[in-house]
Motif scaffolding. Sequence first.
Motif, PDB file in Angstrom:
ATOM      1  N   MET A   1       0.846  -1.181   0.000  1.00 23.56           N
ATOM      2  CA  MET A   1       0.000   0.000   0.000  1.00 23.56           C
ATOM      3  C   MET A   1       0.893   1.247   0.000  1.00 23.56           C
ATOM      4  SD  MET A   1      -2.789   0.979   2.800  1.00 23.56           S
ATOM      5  CE  MET A   1      -3.958   2.191   2.441  1.00 23.56           C
ATOM      6  N   TYR A   2       0.658   2.122  -0.956  1.00 24.74           N
ATOM      7  CA  TYR A   2       1.454   3.335  -1.093  1.00 24.74           C
ATOM      8  C   TYR A   2       0.640   4.533  -0.637  1.00 24.74           C
ATOM      9  CZ  TYR A   2       4.474   0.454  -3.951  1.00 24.74           C
ATOM     10  OH  TYR A   2       5.294  -0.522  -4.397  1.00 24.74           O
ATOM     11  N   LEU A   3       1.291   5.434   0.049  1.00 21.69           N
ATOM     12  CA  LEU A   3       0.643   6.668   0.492  1.00 21.69           C
ATOM     13  C   LEU A   3       1.041   7.791  -0.456  1.00 21.69           C
ATOM     14  CD1 LEU A   3       1.167   6.475   4.340  1.00 21.69           C
ATOM     15  CD2 LEU A   3      -0.919   6.015   3.065  1.00 21.69           C
ATOM     16  N   ALA A   4       0.085   8.595  -0.812  1.00 20.04           N
ATOM     17  CA  ALA A   4       0.368   9.737  -1.687  1.00 20.04           C
ATOM     18  C   ALA A   4       1.001  10.849  -0.861  1.00 20.04           C
ATOM     19  CB  ALA A   4      -0.909  10.233  -2.345  1.00 20.04           C
ATOM     20  N   GLU A   5       2.048  11.396  -1.390  1.00 24.38           N
ATOM     21  CA  GLU A   5       2.734  12.478  -0.698  1.00 24.38           C
ATOM     22  C   GLU A   5       2.460  13.782  -1.419  1.00 24.38           C
ATOM     23  OE1 GLU A   5       7.242  13.901   0.456  1.00 24.38           O
ATOM     24  OE2 GLU A   5       6.882  11.861  -0.210  1.00 24.38           O
ATOM     25  N   VAL A   6       2.057  14.779  -0.671  1.00 21.65           N
ATOM     26  CA  VAL A   6       1.780  16.098  -1.230  1.00 21.65           C
ATOM     27  C   VAL A   6       2.996  16.974  -0.948  1.00 21.65           C
ATOM     28  CG1 VAL A   6       0.277  18.101  -1.163  1.00 21.65           C
ATOM     29  CG2 VAL A   6      -0.690  15.824  -0.874  1.00 21.65           C
ATOM     30  N   THR A   7       3.587  17.485  -2.002  1.00 22.56           N
ATOM     31  CA  THR A   7       4.741  18.362  -1.830  1.00 22.56           C
ATOM     32  C   THR A   7       4.405  19.740  -2.378  1.00 22.56           C
ATOM     33  OG1 THR A   7       5.657  17.715  -3.956  1.00 22.56           O
ATOM     34  CG2 THR A   7       6.373  16.452  -2.037  1.00 22.56           C
ATOM     35  N   GLY A   8       5.152  20.721  -1.963  1.00 23.63           N
ATOM     36  CA  GLY A   8       4.923  22.082  -2.431  1.00 23.63           C
ATOM     37  C   GLY A   8       4.021  22.842  -1.480  1.00 23.63           C
ATOM     38  N   SER A   9       3.615  23.987  -1.929  1.00 22.33           N
ATOM     39  CA  SER A   9       2.799  24.871  -1.104  1.00 22.33           C
ATOM     40  C   SER A   9       1.320  24.657  -1.400  1.00 22.33           C
ATOM     41  CB  SER A   9       3.173  26.326  -1.388  1.00 22.33           C
ATOM     42  OG  SER A   9       2.335  27.177  -0.658  1.00 22.33           O
ATOM     43  N   LEU A  10       0.569  24.439  -0.375  1.00 28.19           N
ATOM     44  CA  LEU A  10      -0.875  24.303  -0.540  1.00 28.19           C
ATOM     45  C   LEU A  10      -1.569  25.660  -0.535  1.00 28.19           C
ATOM     46  CD1 LEU A  10      -1.680  21.169   1.619  1.00 28.19           C
ATOM     47  CD2 LEU A  10      -1.603  21.370  -0.853  1.00 28.19           C
ATOM     48  N   SER A  11      -0.801  26.737  -0.385  1.00 25.82           N
ATOM     49  CA  SER A  11      -1.389  28.073  -0.407  1.00 25.82           C
ATOM     50  C   SER A  11      -2.019  28.371  -1.764  1.00 25.82           C
ATOM     51  CB  SER A  11      -0.338  29.126  -0.094  1.00 25.82           C
ATOM     52  OG  SER A  11       0.172  28.931   1.191  1.00 25.82           O
ATOM     53  N   ALA A  12      -1.416  27.873  -2.815  1.00 25.66           N
ATOM     54  CA  ALA A  12      -1.965  28.108  -4.156  1.00 25.66           C
ATOM     55  C   ALA A  12      -3.307  27.416  -4.317  1.00 25.66           C
ATOM     56  CB  ALA A  12      -0.992  27.623  -5.211  1.00 25.66           C
ATOM     57  N   VAL A  13      -3.429  26.235  -3.767  1.00 23.07           N
ATOM     58  CA  VAL A  13      -4.713  25.522  -3.829  1.00 23.07           C
ATOM     59  C   VAL A  13      -5.756  26.261  -2.991  1.00 23.07           C
ATOM     60  CG1 VAL A  13      -5.879  23.359  -3.299  1.00 23.07           C
ATOM     61  CG2 VAL A  13      -3.572  23.328  -4.221  1.00 23.07           C
ATOM     62  N   GLY A  14      -5.348  26.722  -1.822  1.00 17.93           N
ATOM     63  CA  GLY A  14      -6.271  27.469  -0.963  1.00 17.93           C
ATOM     64  C   GLY A  14      -6.735  28.755  -1.608  1.00 17.93           C
TER      65      GLY A  14
END
Length: 74
Positions: free
Chosen positions: A1-14
């Motif tokens: 089972m692989y976990l997805a890793e979120v990298t970078g800034s989530l400010s742009a998504v927000g």
Amino acid sequence: MYLAEVTGSLSAVGYGLAAIGPGIGIGLVFSAYIQSTARQPESSRMTLPYVWIGFAIIEALALLGIAFGYAFGA
């Protein structure tokens, strides 16, 4: 089972999600102006300054959102 890793800034998504509100607000301001001008064309010059004031306030809130999103979202 692989976990997805979120990298970078989530400010742009927000901010992308937060930009939906000002987009709708600007659409409402200009649609109300178009409807009022269609009903009473002689009042278009009187209501146009209020359209630009409303547009400027909504756009300023959007710009504050992007500034605060990147300033405090780090």
